[in-house]
Design a protein around this motif. Structure first.
Motif, PDB file in Angstrom:
ATOM      1  N   GLU A   1       0.826  -1.208   0.000  1.00  0.00           N
ATOM      2  CA  GLU A   1       0.000   0.000   0.000  1.00  0.00           C
ATOM      3  C   GLU A   1       0.860   1.258   0.000  1.00  0.00           C
ATOM      4  N   ALA A   2       1.882   1.277   0.832  1.00  0.00           N
ATOM      5  CA  ALA A   2       2.727   2.469   0.917  1.00  0.00           C
ATOM      6  C   ALA A   2       3.592   2.639  -0.327  1.00  0.00           C
ATOM      7  N   THR A   3       4.199   1.551  -0.800  1.00  0.00           N
ATOM      8  CA  THR A   3       5.099   1.667  -1.948  1.00  0.00           C
ATOM      9  C   THR A   3       4.349   1.988  -3.235  1.00  0.00           C
ATOM     10  N   SER A   4       3.045   1.725  -3.280  1.00  0.00           N
ATOM     11  CA  SER A   4       2.277   2.110  -4.466  1.00  0.00           C
ATOM     12  C   SER A   4       2.238   3.625  -4.649  1.00  0.00           C
ATOM     13  N   PHE A   5       2.481   4.369  -3.582  1.00  0.00           N
ATOM     14  CA  PHE A   5       2.539   5.821  -3.694  1.00  0.00           C
ATOM     15  C   PHE A   5       3.968   6.339  -3.833  1.00  0.00           C
ATOM     16  N   LEU A   6       4.960   5.524  -3.468  1.00  0.00           N
ATOM     17  CA  LEU A   6       6.356   5.939  -3.594  1.00  0.00           C
ATOM     18  C   LEU A   6       6.909   5.688  -4.994  1.00  0.00           C
ATOM     19  N   VAL A   7       6.530   4.558  -5.599  1.00  0.00           N
ATOM     20  CA  VAL A   7       7.057   4.208  -6.920  1.00  0.00           C
ATOM     21  C   VAL A   7       6.706   5.253  -7.976  1.00  0.00           C
ATOM     22  N   PRO A   8       5.464   5.784  -8.040  1.00  0.00           N
ATOM     23  CA  PRO A   8       5.162   6.785  -9.073  1.00  0.00           C
ATOM     24  C   PRO A   8       5.994   8.058  -8.941  1.00  0.00           C
ATOM     25  N   LYS A   9       6.488   8.348  -7.745  1.00  0.00           N
ATOM     26  CA  LYS A   9       7.316   9.535  -7.551  1.00  0.00           C
ATOM     27  C   LYS A   9       8.783   9.293  -7.873  1.00  0.00           C
ATOM     28  N   GLY A  10       9.134   8.026  -8.162  1.00  0.00           N
ATOM     29  CA  GLY A  10      10.528   7.712  -8.444  1.00  0.00           C
ATOM     30  C   GLY A  10      11.359   7.495  -7.196  1.00  0.00           C
ATOM     31  N   ASP A  11      10.716   7.338  -6.031  1.00  0.00           N
ATOM     32  CA  ASP A  11      11.449   7.125  -4.781  1.00  0.00           C
ATOM     33  C   ASP A  11      11.698   5.628  -4.589  1.00  0.00           C
ATOM     34  N   TYR A  12      12.530   5.065  -5.463  1.00  0.00           N
ATOM     35  CA  TYR A  12      12.727   3.615  -5.449  1.00  0.00           C
ATOM     36  C   TYR A  12      13.541   3.162  -4.241  1.00  0.00           C
ATOM     37  N   GLY A  13      14.483   3.967  -3.785  1.00  0.00           N
ATOM     38  CA  GLY A  13      15.244   3.611  -2.590  1.00  0.00           C
ATOM     39  C   GLY A  13      14.354   3.520  -1.361  1.00  0.00           C
ATOM     40  N   GLU A  14      13.471   4.523  -1.198  1.00  0.00           N
ATOM     41  CA  GLU A  14      12.545   4.496  -0.072  1.00  0.00           C
ATOM     42  C   GLU A  14      11.566   3.341  -0.194  1.00  0.00           C
ATOM     43  N   ALA A  15      11.091   3.079  -1.427  1.00  0.00           N
ATOM     44  CA  ALA A  15      10.175   1.955  -1.645  1.00  0.00           C
ATOM     45  C   ALA A  15      10.853   0.635  -1.278  1.00  0.00           C
ATOM     46  N   ALA A  16      12.123   0.498  -1.633  1.00  0.00           N
ATOM     47  CA  ALA A  16      12.856  -0.729  -1.315  1.00  0.00           C
ATOM     48  C   ALA A  16      12.951  -0.925   0.197  1.00  0.00           C
ATOM     49  N   GLN A  17      13.224   0.156   0.921  1.00  0.00           N
ATOM     50  CA  GLN A  17      13.324   0.045   2.378  1.00  0.00           C
ATOM     51  C   GLN A  17      11.987  -0.337   2.994  1.00  0.00           C
ATOM     52  N   VAL A  18      10.906   0.303   2.547  1.00  0.00           N
ATOM     53  CA  VAL A  18       9.588   0.034   3.115  1.00  0.00           C
ATOM     54  C   VAL A  18       9.198  -1.426   2.906  1.00  0.00           C
ATOM     55  N   ASP A  19       9.359  -1.939   1.688  1.00  0.00           N
ATOM     56  CA  ASP A  19       8.969  -3.323   1.421  1.00  0.00           C
ATOM     57  C   ASP A  19       9.929  -4.320   2.067  1.00  0.00           C
ATOM     58  N   PHE A  20      11.178  -3.922   2.277  1.00  0.00           N
ATOM     59  CA  PHE A  20      12.130  -4.799   2.960  1.00  0.00           C
ATOM     60  C   PHE A  20      11.710  -5.013   4.409  1.00  0.00           C
ATOM     61  N   TYR A  21      11.379  -3.925   5.117  1.00  0.00           N
ATOM     62  CA  TYR A  21      10.973  -4.064   6.512  1.00  0.00           C
ATOM     63  C   TYR A  21       9.633  -4.780   6.620  1.00  0.00           C
ATOM     64  N   ARG A  22       8.743  -4.529   5.666  1.00  0.00           N
ATOM     65  CA  ARG A  22       7.431  -5.163   5.678  1.00  0.00           C
ATOM     66  C   ARG A  22       7.543  -6.682   5.536  1.00  0.00           C
ATOM     67  N   ALA A  23       8.575  -7.136   4.817  1.00  0.00           N
ATOM     68  CA  ALA A  23       8.716  -8.569   4.555  1.00  0.00           C
ATOM     69  C   ALA A  23       8.888  -9.380   5.834  1.00  0.00           C
ATOM     70  N   PHE A  24       9.491  -8.787   6.867  1.00  0.00           N
ATOM     71  CA  PHE A  24       9.738  -9.540   8.088  1.00  0.00           C
ATOM     72  C   PHE A  24       8.441  -9.927   8.800  1.00  0.00           C
ATOM     73  N   GLY A  25       7.373  -9.165   8.565  1.00  0.00           N
ATOM     74  CA  GLY A  25       6.111  -9.512   9.179  1.00  0.00           C
ATOM     75  C   GLY A  25       5.439 -10.711   8.547  1.00  0.00           C
ATOM     76  N   PHE A  26       5.810 -11.052   7.308  1.00  0.00           N
ATOM     77  CA  PHE A  26       5.134 -12.121   6.589  1.00  0.00           C
ATOM     78  C   PHE A  26       5.992 -13.362   6.389  1.00  0.00           C
ATOM     79  N   LEU A  27       7.292 -13.262   6.652  1.00  0.00           N
ATOM     80  CA  LEU A  27       8.182 -14.389   6.402  1.00  0.00           C
ATOM     81  C   LEU A  27       7.778 -15.648   7.172  1.00  0.00           C
ATOM     82  N   PRO A  28       7.528 -15.589   8.496  1.00  0.00           N
ATOM     83  CA  PRO A  28       7.146 -16.830   9.190  1.00  0.00           C
ATOM     84  C   PRO A  28       5.836 -17.414   8.683  1.00  0.00           C
ATOM     85  N   LEU A  29       4.844 -16.553   8.396  1.00  0.00           N
ATOM     86  CA  LEU A  29       3.568 -17.046   7.887  1.00  0.00           C
ATOM     87  C   LEU A  29       3.760 -17.764   6.557  1.00  0.00           C
TER      88      LEU A  29
END
Length: 464
Positions: free
Chosen positions: A292-320
């Motif tokens: 949800e958050a990176t869908s608003f970052l990618v159109p602005k070209g903030d790929y570094g910030e998008a990468a960080q957001v989705d990287f941290y988000r991944a830890f919540g879903f890895l065990p599941l």
């Protein structure tokens, strides 16, 4: 200038080049095929049902009905509105339908045809709907861009909620103060960058640090020798010699099942490598946001910030993802989601594709080790569960705030009444649309209603 969510005139237009369109169509065809083979699906709720389907205990029609029931609200309530308002695709729009179409197809060759057809509908049909909506007197898609700020700036607090849930209010308050301080410092020192990226990093590291410290304390306590009891003391164990001689641990049927399911996924490793390559290639084309958050970052070209957001988000879903994959024999279509940050940052499509193939291969090969590691670190596993729940709670509030902001933008008080009323009505009748999707769906319905009222000369669109 300070970080702001400003869009260019065409930032929310779904206009794709031929290469981008063909990549999306190819990926949808591939994901539908893999779903048909019961190797992977996107919907985490549907994955546990796949074991019976793989064994032949559940018919294809029944499995399709389960997948459709769990997915339809996200597709039409969240995936489509988010894509129309941001101008980039998302996993709910692409992969939930290909889950359904792949499971629905009675023949394997039909699955990629159906999946590719859905990809064509998305890249060609959605563009026309997007352009038509922008030409309406009440442009509710542009108004939906107001959702960006609440989503981004509330989403960054999900580690705080997770810490408070798992470790109590004191540590939660400490984490909140730390994150807010980092946001303030980031806005002052790096005004052109999303200030939540470092704050999220600090929050996730604090949560994992607290969890690891608890696990280490518990292991030390468990390893401490207990004082021996006299042989005739009450409660002293009296074990016959024959029991001591034959005392062997019983075989764990779940461990056997997990091993068989992991082996099933490893046998199909080439399919996962191909999936990782095509997925990473599409993400690298910068027409896709992984959350949800990176869908608003990618159109602005903030790929570094998008990468960080989705990287941290991944830890919540890895065990599941790991546990359901080991239990069902079916992986997640997007893997552990680390492919998103890798592809955002890759210098070109070729590098992204190679990296995606390697990453998916490593994830499949490491699945058994990850499962064993999670059993040895229960607090880390629990931390990820709390992270996932915190992400859901935070986004529910953030998306609702964003939907109300969009309502005010497009219709003032009447818009707020319509959107808020639809949301409350959804709650009152048993929540047929999940909360995450209820807000965006309400904005779309309210936007259509406002246009009808304008054509009836009962509403004047707001200026600006």
């Amino acid at each position: 200038m300070p970080f702001a969510l400003s869009y260019t005139a065409a930032a929310d237009r779904l206009d794709f080049s031929l290469a981008q369109s063909l990549t999306v169509i190819a990926l949808c065809a591939l994901t539908a095929l893999i779903s048909n083979m019961a190797l992977a699906v996107f919907n985490d709720g549907a994955r546990p049902f796949l074991l019976d389907f793989i064994r032949g205990n559940t018919r294809r029609g029944e499995m399709t009905a389960v997948s459709f029931g769990l997915s339809a609200g996200f597709v039409f309530g969240l995936g489509a509105p988010m894509a129309l308002s941001t101008g980039v695709l998302n996993p709910w729009l692409l992969f939930l339908p290909t889950d359904i179409l792949g499971l629905l197809a009675p023949r394997r060759w039909l699955a990629p045809i159906l999946g590719g057809a859905w990809g064509a509908v998305v890249v060609f049909g959605l563009s026309g709907a997007n352009n038509a909506a922008h030409d309406l007197p009440v442009d509710f898609l542009t108004a939906m861009q107001e959702m960006a700020t609440p989503i981004l700036f509330l989403f960054l607090l999900f580690p705080v909620i997770a810490i408070a849930s798992q470790f109590g209010r004191v540590l939660g308050a400490v984490a909140f103060v730390v994150e807010i301080a980092i946001v303030v410092i980031s806005m002052k020192a790096w005004p052109d960058h999303f200030p939540g990226a470092l704050a999220m990093a600090a929050g996730v590291l604090m949560l994992l640090g607290f969890a690891l410290a608890r696990d280490l304390r518990n292991r030390r306590a468990a390893a401490a020798p207990a004082p021996p009891k006299p042989a005739d003391a009450p409660g002293a164990a009296r074990i016959p010699l024959e029991e001591k001689a034959d005392d062997k641990p019983a075989a764990d049927p779940m461990a056997s099942l997990f091993g068989a399911n992991a082996e099933r996924l490893r046998r199909h490793l080439p399919w996962f490598a191909l999936l990782g390559a095509v997925l990473a290639a599409m993400v690298n084309l910068h027409i896709f946001g992984g959350g949800e958050a990176t869908s608003f970052l990618v159109p602005k070209g903030d790929y570094g910030e998008a990468a960080q957001v989705d990287f941290y988000r991944a830890f919540g879903f890895l065990p599941l993802i790991a546990t359901t994959a080991l239990a069902s024999g079916a992986f997640q279509i997007v893997g552990f989601t680390f492919v998103y940050p890798l592809a955002y940052l890759a210098p070109n499509v070729a590098v992204a594709a190679v990296g995606g193939a390697v990453l998916f291969s490593v994830e499949i090969l490491a699945l058994s080790y990850i499962g064993r590691g999670l059993t040895m670190l229960p607090s880390i596993r629990d931390a990820s569960d709390h992270l996932r729940n915190a992400i859901g709670k935070t986004l529910e509030i953030a998306i609702l705030f964003g939907a109300i902001a969009a309502a005010a933008k497009m219709g003032g008080g009447l818009g707020i009444t319509l959107v808020g009323g639809l949301y409350l009505l959804n709650e009152a009748i048993g929540r047929p649309i999940v909360r995450l999707a209820a807000g965006p769906a309400a904005v779309v319905v309210a936007g259509i209603a406002l246009n009808v009222l304008h054509w009836l000369d009962l509403f004047t669109p707001l200026k600006g």
